[in-house]
Write an enzyme that holds these catalytic residues in place. Sequence first.
Site, PDB file in Angstrom:
ATOM      1  CG  ASP A   1      -2.283   0.547   1.664  1.00 51.82           C
ATOM      2  OD1 ASP A   1      -1.097   2.719   1.125  1.00 51.82           O
ATOM      3  OD2 ASP A   1      -3.005   0.726   1.576  1.00 51.82           O
ATOM      4  CG  HIS A   2       1.166   4.074  -2.960  1.00 56.46           C
ATOM      5  ND1 HIS A   2       0.234   4.283  -3.553  1.00 56.46           N
ATOM      6  CD2 HIS A   2       1.391   5.772  -3.128  1.00 56.46           C
ATOM      7  CE1 HIS A   2      -0.784   5.587  -4.233  1.00 56.46           C
ATOM      8  NE2 HIS A   2       0.174   6.212  -3.650  1.00 56.46           N
TER       9      HIS A   2
ATOM     10  CG  HIS B   1      -4.820   4.928  -0.860  1.00 61.73           C
ATOM     11  ND1 HIS B   1      -3.157   3.513  -0.821  1.00 61.73           N
ATOM     12  CD2 HIS B   1      -4.489   4.702  -2.088  1.00 61.73           C
ATOM     13  CE1 HIS B   1      -2.863   3.407  -1.953  1.00 61.73           C
ATOM     14  NE2 HIS B   1      -3.374   4.069  -2.715  1.00 61.73           N
TER      15      HIS B   1
HETATM   16  C1  BG6 Z   1      -3.464   4.886  -6.565  1.00 55.25           C
HETATM   17  C2  BG6 Z   1      -4.947   4.366  -6.684  1.00 55.25           C
HETATM   18  O1  BG6 Z   1      -3.381   3.833  -5.028  1.00 55.25           O
HETATM   19  O2  BG6 Z   1      -3.193   5.754  -5.293  1.00 55.25           O
HETATM   20  C3  BG6 Z   1      -5.020   5.829  -7.470  1.00 55.25           C
HETATM   21  O3  BG6 Z   1      -5.082   3.485  -7.824  1.00 55.25           O
HETATM   22  C4  BG6 Z   1      -4.534   7.338  -6.832  1.00 55.25           C
HETATM   23  O4  BG6 Z   1      -6.226   5.627  -8.365  1.00 55.25           O
HETATM   24  C5  BG6 Z   1      -3.308   6.903  -6.274  1.00 55.25           C
HETATM   25  O5  BG6 Z   1      -4.907   7.951  -7.418  1.00 55.25           O
HETATM   26  C6  BG6 Z   1      -3.486   8.128  -5.244  1.00 55.25           C
HETATM   27  O6  BG6 Z   1      -1.546   8.065  -5.176  1.00 55.25           O
HETATM   28  P1  BG6 Z   1      -1.236   9.940  -3.898  1.00 55.25           P
HETATM   29  O7  BG6 Z   1       0.470   9.024  -4.165  1.00 55.25           O
HETATM   30  O8  BG6 Z   1      -1.276  10.787  -6.110  1.00 55.25           O
HETATM   31  O9  BG6 Z   1      -2.058   9.958  -3.327  1.00 55.25           O
END
Ligand code: BG6
Length: 519
Positions: A200-201, A263
């Site tokens: 989960d980045h 997230h």
């Molecule tokens: C991803 C989703 O996990 O996270 C995307 O699949 C989303 O839809 C993105 O835009 C948002 O990540 P960040 O790091 O740009 O907030």
Amino acid sequence: MQRLDDLLICRLDNNRKQSQPCTLVIFGATGDLTARKLMPSLFHLFCEEQLPLPFRVICVGRRDFNDETWRERLMESVREFAKHYDNCARLWYRFSTKIFYCKGDISDHSLYTNLHKAIAEGESDELKHNLVFYLATAPDLFTMITEHLSKAGLLNKDEHTAPNCRLVLEKPFGTDAKSAKQLNARLTEFLHEKQLYRIDHYLGKETVQNLLTFRFSNAIFEPLWNQKYIDHVQITVSEKNGIGSRGGYYDHAGALRDMMQNHILQILALISMEPPVSLAPEAIRDEKVKLLKSIRPIAPEHVDRLSVRGQYTGAQVDGRHLPAYRQEERVAPGSNTETYAALSLRIDNWRWGGVPFYLRTGKNLAASTSQARIQFRMPPPVLFASQCGPTLDSNSITLRLQPDEGITLRFNGKIPGLDIQIRPVRMNFNYQSEFGAYTREAYERLLMDAMAGDSTLFIRRDEVETAWDIVEPLLQKWSGRPLGEEEFYPAGSWGPENADALPARNGHNWRNPDLEPAE
Ligand code: BG6
């Protein structure tokens, strides 16, 4: 002269596992993720001399490349997406010699035999002993790839014999509670749970990691962090962009699966969990799971009262016409997929009993921001509070995860002058002014941890399953139900109007970040 602050730096690096020489194999390498995130992150780590040595990446794809043409293609993406490309462009050639391309169809076993050969041909033995397989593919391919890897002798469930191998799995992990459980059951036929790294980045973001430091390395906030002092909590992860070219994926996912289940529930868990007994991966994950399990299940008959979904319609925004979701590329013309989701949750534990948590996320909203706002209770209704009535605001702490990363404490102050006039003022901690501009790309940290075998920032089996259980009633209720008039919102707004009813039922309202600048 050294600043006192610098003398007080407490380093916990000894707790971090060091990366070992490693072969990283990326499946689905010709996709967007490798170009935009994985390669720019690896290149930056290489430039900073952080990658373990020796090291190499084998990229698996169906398209017709060889090592040379693939490296050329990657250079273009790295040049476009790596923030620091210009500073270390001279290192590209050396880095590119560590990248290899392996062409093949992931459903064809001969690919895995070739892969086995490619791994065996590594320049040093060490490269064969630490294998990380990164599955940047659709989740319905996870089992098939794992099974082939296992049959090809590339996976080893015995942690005491080489090779040491791990599987990194991109989100979404499954499409609902049942599929996630099935997927877990299948994957653990081939590997131990501790070899599975569900990514989960958001957990790799500096500001998300700072949530634990903020809460548990300070004495002033934690005593207030409970139902006695906190009135409610709002978590907003809004995006100004629409779905771009990802219609094919997004139309089957929607905001609930794409953002809420992972997230946002992760942010919620970190904000509200109990202190872990240590910083060990399992101790932190135990607390997150405990918290997720304390979330009151949403009964089917309460879904409509406790949640709101929406979908954007076309609108003129900043002088540009943004198309309606249903007109986006690779989206079904009559699609009922939600591009906005909001949820009101309760956490049934001693700390949070009675405190509503409002969560929302959406595409094509008025601003791009990820933040959690902790809204405190009003002071007793005497003195200022009794005279000012509703114009006296309650205090809040806003944890700004992005952009403009930082933390704002909002409290009331007297406007200078002869009269007594009060308005909210802010105390602001800003990452950039404190530590300088660069905050590391989330994937850099996660890739390093996966190579080192540190699972703290990855999602455990029970965690992912519990998170699916939380959103499951909404998935079921929303699926196949046509969107009503009131569920559409114009691109560039803060979502459907009826989302206001969610906090309003408890006498609260959404605090839209664009109305309250941090400074
Ligand atoms: C991803 C989703 O996990 O996270 C995307 O699949 C989303 O839809 C993105 O835009 C948002 O990540 P960040 O790091 O740009 O907030």
